[in-house]
Design an enzyme around this catalytic site. Sequence first.
Site, PDB file in Angstrom:
ATOM      1  N   HIS A  37       0.834  -1.210   0.000  1.00  0.00           N
ATOM      2  CA  HIS A  37       0.000   0.000   0.000  1.00  0.00           C
ATOM      3  C   HIS A  37       0.868   1.259   0.000  1.00  0.00           C
ATOM      4  O   HIS A  37       0.567   2.241  -0.678  1.00  0.00           O
ATOM      5  CB  HIS A  37      -0.877   0.065   1.264  1.00  0.00           C
ATOM      6  N   GLN A 153      -8.808  -6.454 -11.039  1.00  0.00           N
ATOM      7  CA  GLN A 153      -9.425  -5.258 -10.455  1.00  0.00           C
ATOM      8  C   GLN A 153      -8.923  -3.989 -11.167  1.00  0.00           C
ATOM      9  O   GLN A 153      -9.707  -3.110 -11.508  1.00  0.00           O
ATOM     10  CB  GLN A 153      -9.093  -5.184  -8.957  1.00  0.00           C
ATOM     11  N   MET A 184       4.731  -9.350  -2.237  1.00  0.00           N
ATOM     12  CA  MET A 184       4.351  -8.971  -0.871  1.00  0.00           C
ATOM     13  C   MET A 184       2.841  -9.062  -0.693  1.00  0.00           C
ATOM     14  O   MET A 184       2.080  -8.659  -1.569  1.00  0.00           O
ATOM     15  CB  MET A 184       4.795  -7.540  -0.573  1.00  0.00           C
TER      16      MET A 184
HETATM   17  O1  PAF Z   1      -7.998  -3.241  -3.485  1.00  0.00           O
HETATM   18  C1  PAF Z   1      -8.662  -2.908  -2.492  1.00  0.00           C
HETATM   19  O2  PAF Z   1      -8.146  -2.760  -1.386  1.00  0.00           O
HETATM   20  C2  PAF Z   1     -10.166  -2.685  -2.644  1.00  0.00           C
HETATM   21  O3  PAF Z   1     -10.710  -3.591  -3.547  1.00  0.00           O
HETATM   22  C3  PAF Z   1     -10.540  -1.243  -3.001  1.00  0.00           C
HETATM   23  C4  PAF Z   1      -9.984  -0.858  -4.366  1.00  0.00           C
HETATM   24  C5  PAF Z   1      -9.988  -0.293  -1.951  1.00  0.00           C
HETATM   25  C6  PAF Z   1     -12.053  -1.088  -3.068  1.00  0.00           C
HETATM   26  O4  PAF Z   1     -12.656  -1.391  -1.852  1.00  0.00           O
END
Ligand code: PAF
Length: 277
Positions: A37, A153, A184
């Site tokens: 992240h 996604q 990771m």
């Molecule tokens: O990838 C994620 O963490 C989730 O699918 C997201 C894009 C934040 C949507 O809830």
Amino acid sequence: MQICRTISDIRQAITDFRTNGESVGLVPTMGFLHAGHMSLVNRATQNADRVIVTIFVNPTQFGQAADLDAYPRDEARDLDMLRAAGVDAVLIPEVADVYPEGDETIVETTRMANMLHGQVRPGHFRGVTTVVARLFNMVQPDIAVFGEKDYQQLQIIKRMVRDLHFPIRIIGVPTMREAGGLAMSSRNVRLSDPDRAAATVLSCALDAAENTDTIEAAEKTIRDTISAEPRATLKGLDIVHAETLAPLSGPLSHPTAIMLSAEFGGILLIDQRVITP
Ligand code: PAF
């Protein structure tokens, strides 16, 4: 760092940024942040004057209530990490604000959401696009950053943005890897030491596939490499067009995405690679 818990608070913060002529980057997350992240946050800081992170465990993308309840949360730790990374504002909305009483609007990419991983988790990608569209409308960023690790996604979000004319540039960030090549993931801590070592076979299989010249050879190379590792059980292997996700065959002549999943000691790991011929 501003911590906003309502849509009107985040809109006020954004109005202030915009008044100063600053661009806004968004990193949507479900919290419980890790280095992957933070690489998205870093990329956002390189591409926008102000960075907003959302933390929202989105109920509509979970199939079962038990999974939603079990989803790990640690808001205090997340906020410390975001503060240290220089994030300007965090939006932590309530479910009732994101999905107001009587809510009946969904956003769905009708084909891409219901193939590959979408067949295993019906409704999952509809939940993702529905929440991401709402977050985009709340924040109205110039750019938004997502990981390539969740490859389907990322492609679905790009398609939604294109189809719905959101004036937002979507940036995909390559998967962060440990020293041996393991992608990771917050799941890696649950692997035993031997399984963690064995799991590097996934990136090795993807490396080997890069040296093939047909889809069929790539698939065979990946299957052979993974089946040579006794601790690995291959669960899914899809080799598709990198943008449309349509199945491919024959010579590797298009940008091609390989998505695979495998289990190690009961822990499911995913990895992916895009090959550009
Ligand atoms: O990838 C994620 O963490 C989730 O699918 C997201 C894009 C934040 C949507 O809830």
